[in-house]
Every structure is written in structure tokens, then in C-alpha cells.
Design a protein around this motif. Sequence first.
Motif, PDB file in Angstrom:
ATOM      1  N   ILE A  16      23.785  48.774  79.416  1.00  0.00           N
ATOM      2  CA  ILE A  16      24.702  48.611  80.543  1.00  0.00           C
ATOM      3  C   ILE A  16      25.410  49.942  80.741  1.00  0.00           C
ATOM      4  O   ILE A  16      26.110  50.418  79.852  1.00  0.00           O
ATOM      5  CB  ILE A  16      25.718  47.488  80.280  1.00  0.00           C
ATOM      6  CG1 ILE A  16      24.974  46.155  80.162  1.00  0.00           C
ATOM      7  CG2 ILE A  16      26.765  47.436  81.381  1.00  0.00           C
ATOM      8  CD1 ILE A  16      25.840  44.992  79.730  1.00  0.00           C
ATOM      9  N   LEU A  17      25.172  50.547  81.886  1.00  0.00           N
ATOM     10  CA  LEU A  17      25.793  51.837  82.185  1.00  0.00           C
ATOM     11  C   LEU A  17      27.118  51.618  82.897  1.00  0.00           C
ATOM     12  O   LEU A  17      27.166  51.000  83.953  1.00  0.00           O
ATOM     13  CB  LEU A  17      24.869  52.691  83.050  1.00  0.00           C
ATOM     14  CG  LEU A  17      23.642  53.246  82.352  1.00  0.00           C
ATOM     15  CD1 LEU A  17      22.712  53.897  83.349  1.00  0.00           C
ATOM     16  CD2 LEU A  17      24.043  54.239  81.289  1.00  0.00           C
ATOM     17  N   GLU A  18      28.174  52.141  82.320  1.00  0.00           N
ATOM     18  CA  GLU A  18      29.500  52.068  82.914  1.00  0.00           C
ATOM     19  C   GLU A  18      29.765  53.367  83.669  1.00  0.00           C
ATOM     20  O   GLU A  18      29.121  54.383  83.409  1.00  0.00           O
ATOM     21  CB  GLU A  18      30.541  51.835  81.820  1.00  0.00           C
ATOM     22  CG  GLU A  18      30.349  50.491  81.137  1.00  0.00           C
ATOM     23  CD  GLU A  18      31.266  50.290  79.942  1.00  0.00           C
ATOM     24  OE1 GLU A  18      31.949  51.257  79.523  1.00  0.00           O
ATOM     25  OE2 GLU A  18      31.301  49.164  79.432  1.00  0.00           O
ATOM     26  N   PRO A  19      30.713  53.364  84.592  1.00  0.00           N
ATOM     27  CA  PRO A  19      30.966  54.561  85.402  1.00  0.00           C
ATOM     28  C   PRO A  19      31.197  55.838  84.592  1.00  0.00           C
ATOM     29  O   PRO A  19      30.683  56.900  84.955  1.00  0.00           O
ATOM     30  CB  PRO A  19      32.210  54.185  86.209  1.00  0.00           C
ATOM     31  CG  PRO A  19      32.139  52.701  86.326  1.00  0.00           C
ATOM     32  CD  PRO A  19      31.550  52.234  85.031  1.00  0.00           C
ATOM     33  N   MET A  40      27.525  62.142  96.160  1.00  0.00           N
ATOM     34  CA  MET A  40      27.334  60.842  95.514  1.00  0.00           C
ATOM     35  C   MET A  40      27.706  59.732  96.483  1.00  0.00           C
ATOM     36  O   MET A  40      28.467  59.952  97.423  1.00  0.00           O
ATOM     37  CB  MET A  40      28.222  60.751  94.265  1.00  0.00           C
ATOM     38  CG  MET A  40      27.965  61.862  93.268  1.00  0.00           C
ATOM     39  SD  MET A  40      28.939  61.694  91.782  1.00  0.00           S
ATOM     40  CE  MET A  40      28.120  60.300  91.022  1.00  0.00           C
ATOM     41  N   GLY A  41      27.202  58.550  96.218  1.00  0.00           N
ATOM     42  CA  GLY A  41      27.649  57.381  96.969  1.00  0.00           C
ATOM     43  C   GLY A  41      29.074  57.040  96.557  1.00  0.00           C
ATOM     44  O   GLY A  41      29.539  57.460  95.500  1.00  0.00           O
ATOM     45  N   LYS A  42      29.762  56.275  97.378  1.00  0.00           N
ATOM     46  CA  LYS A  42      31.163  55.996  97.047  1.00  0.00           C
ATOM     47  C   LYS A  42      31.308  54.897  96.014  1.00  0.00           C
ATOM     48  O   LYS A  42      32.299  54.835  95.314  1.00  0.00           O
ATOM     49  CB  LYS A  42      31.968  55.667  98.301  1.00  0.00           C
ATOM     50  CG  LYS A  42      31.678  54.331  98.939  1.00  0.00           C
ATOM     51  CD  LYS A  42      32.619  54.095 100.105  1.00  0.00           C
ATOM     52  CE  LYS A  42      32.352  52.752 100.738  1.00  0.00           C
ATOM     53  NZ  LYS A  42      33.234  52.490 101.838  1.00  0.00           N
ATOM     54  N   GLN A  43      30.320  54.007  95.892  1.00  0.00           N
ATOM     55  CA  GLN A  43      30.420  52.943  94.911  1.00  0.00           C
ATOM     56  C   GLN A  43      29.039  52.411  94.586  1.00  0.00           C
ATOM     57  O   GLN A  43      28.116  52.520  95.373  1.00  0.00           O
ATOM     58  CB  GLN A  43      31.319  51.817  95.409  1.00  0.00           C
ATOM     59  CG  GLN A  43      30.800  51.111  96.642  1.00  0.00           C
ATOM     60  CD  GLN A  43      31.873  50.341  97.360  1.00  0.00           C
ATOM     61  OE1 GLN A  43      32.789  50.929  97.896  1.00  0.00           O
ATOM     62  NE2 GLN A  43      31.764  49.040  97.363  1.00  0.00           N
ATOM     63  N   ALA A  44      28.916  51.852  93.392  1.00  0.00           N
ATOM     64  CA  ALA A  44      27.643  51.304  92.949  1.00  0.00           C
ATOM     65  C   ALA A  44      27.483  49.874  93.460  1.00  0.00           C
ATOM     66  O   ALA A  44      28.472  49.192  93.738  1.00  0.00           O
ATOM     67  CB  ALA A  44      27.574  51.314  91.420  1.00  0.00           C
ATOM     68  N   ILE A  45      26.257  49.425  93.548  1.00  0.00           N
ATOM     69  CA  ILE A  45      26.035  48.062  94.020  1.00  0.00           C
ATOM     70  C   ILE A  45      26.123  47.045  92.886  1.00  0.00           C
ATOM     71  O   ILE A  45      26.233  45.862  93.130  1.00  0.00           O
ATOM     72  CB  ILE A  45      24.670  47.923  94.740  1.00  0.00           C
ATOM     73  CG1 ILE A  45      23.520  48.297  93.815  1.00  0.00           C
ATOM     74  CG2 ILE A  45      24.645  48.740  95.999  1.00  0.00           C
ATOM     75  CD1 ILE A  45      22.155  47.967  94.356  1.00  0.00           C
ATOM     76  N   ASP A  46      26.064  47.512  91.627  1.00  0.00           N
ATOM     77  CA  ASP A  46      26.096  46.553  90.529  1.00  0.00           C
ATOM     78  C   ASP A  46      27.512  46.169  90.113  1.00  0.00           C
ATOM     79  O   ASP A  46      27.821  45.014  89.910  1.00  0.00           O
ATOM     80  CB  ASP A  46      25.296  47.049  89.330  1.00  0.00           C
ATOM     81  CG  ASP A  46      25.669  48.462  88.904  1.00  0.00           C
ATOM     82  OD1 ASP A  46      26.547  49.075  89.547  1.00  0.00           O
ATOM     83  OD2 ASP A  46      25.086  48.948  87.932  1.00  0.00           O
ATOM     84  N   ASP A  47      28.417  47.150  90.011  1.00  0.00           N
ATOM     85  CA  ASP A  47      29.772  46.815  89.577  1.00  0.00           C
ATOM     86  C   ASP A  47      30.823  47.064  90.655  1.00  0.00           C
ATOM     87  O   ASP A  47      31.972  46.690  90.480  1.00  0.00           O
ATOM     88  CB  ASP A  47      30.145  47.571  88.307  1.00  0.00           C
ATOM     89  CG  ASP A  47      30.121  49.082  88.478  1.00  0.00           C
ATOM     90  OD1 ASP A  47      30.072  49.563  89.635  1.00  0.00           O
ATOM     91  OD2 ASP A  47      30.141  49.783  87.468  1.00  0.00           O
ATOM     92  N   ALA A  49      32.503  49.551  91.383  1.00  0.00           N
ATOM     93  CA  ALA A  49      33.686  50.182  90.817  1.00  0.00           C
ATOM     94  C   ALA A  49      34.206  51.345  91.653  1.00  0.00           C
ATOM     95  O   ALA A  49      35.408  51.536  91.750  1.00  0.00           O
ATOM     96  CB  ALA A  49      33.396  50.651  89.395  1.00  0.00           C
ATOM     97  N   GLY A  50      33.341  52.159  92.222  1.00  0.00           N
ATOM     98  CA  GLY A  50      33.809  53.293  93.012  1.00  0.00           C
ATOM     99  C   GLY A  50      34.544  54.326  92.180  1.00  0.00           C
ATOM    100  O   GLY A  50      35.552  54.868  92.625  1.00  0.00           O
ATOM    101  N   GLN A  51      34.078  54.608  90.956  1.00  0.00           N
ATOM    102  CA  GLN A  51      34.786  55.504  90.054  1.00  0.00           C
ATOM    103  C   GLN A  51      33.979  56.720  89.623  1.00  0.00           C
ATOM    104  O   GLN A  51      34.555  57.727  89.232  1.00  0.00           O
ATOM    105  CB  GLN A  51      35.182  54.751  88.770  1.00  0.00           C
ATOM    106  CG  GLN A  51      36.050  53.567  89.001  1.00  0.00           C
ATOM    107  CD  GLN A  51      36.224  52.725  87.748  1.00  0.00           C
ATOM    108  OE1 GLN A  51      35.511  52.893  86.769  1.00  0.00           O
ATOM    109  NE2 GLN A  51      37.161  51.811  87.787  1.00  0.00           N
TER     110      GLN A  51
END
Length: 174
Positions: A16-19, A40-47, A49-51
Motif C-alpha cells: 500500500i503506497l501512501e502519499p 503531477m496530478g492534484k490527487q490520487a484516485i485511490d485515496d 489525499a491530494g498530498q
Amino acid sequence: MGADRGIHVEVDEKTILEPLSVAKLFSAIAKKENPNLIIMGKQAIDDDAGQTGQMLAGLLDLPQANFVSKVDIGEDKLLATCEIDGGLETVECSLPAVITTDLRLNEPRYASLPNIMKAKKKPIDKYKPSDLGVEITKRLETLKVAEPAARKSGVKVESVDELIEKLRNEAKVL
């Protein structure tokens, strides 16, 4: 599209990859590649988080512009239009920099079959996190997920005087 080569960081599929871990991987690659602009994209689709972009800018000690919907790149700086709660904000950053993009930044082009075939021939450098000196560590734990409490429905008021009265007597905020 338009890339000369790719970089693929392979992790075990159960990882599990965290930001922060992703930001550390990108940081290691950026130090090797020395790019002038990291998009980069502004946020991931999985979590959601946007971090990661902000963490990457912090790790690399680079200026950043977030939620970018328009960018103009000069010789040694960029001018970015960023979406904020109240509308738009224009930010000027020196280069190199990190930007996180909003979906309105560009119109995607669709790859043609000949270009897809050309892309298959492009080299892809493969790394493992250990090759980049990054240890993937789980730091976050989800304790609970719950729906927010239901809100009372709003009330329409006819005048400013009525609004002030309700704010004073019912909401007790004035």
C-alpha cells in the motif's frame, strides 16, 4: 505522449503506497533526473489525499503551485493560475518547481495507432524502491469510517432583518 522514455518503479502488488512514500520515490528520481518542472496530478484516485505533490516540493525544497488550471513557462520562472475556494489565484514561481494540475489544464490528445506502436519501442527504466534508497513504510492507519450526521434543512428568509433575528435568537451566533 511525446515522451522519449519512461521510468517504472516496481513495488509488490500487495504494497500500500501512501502519499509520503510516493513523494520519496519521486524525490529520488527527481534528484537523478534533475528536471526543470515536475508536473503531477492534484490527487490520487485511490485515496483522494491530494498530498503527494506538496510533499514532493517540500522534500526537494522547490517552489510549488497547486490546482493549476493554466500555466505560462518563461526562461527561469512560471506563471500559474491556481483554483482556490474563492475563484482563481495567480502564482509566480522560480524554476525548477513542482505543480499539481487541475483537469482543466489541457485538452488531452488521443494517440493514433502508429504513435502507440512507436511508444512501445521507447525504453523504460525499471527500479525497485531499494534501488532508489527508499524504504516503503506504512505510517497511516484507518481507525474508523463513518457518514457525517444528517444536517437540518435550511430556511429561507424574506429580509435581512429576519436573517439577523434568526442568527441572534435561534443560531445564537450574533
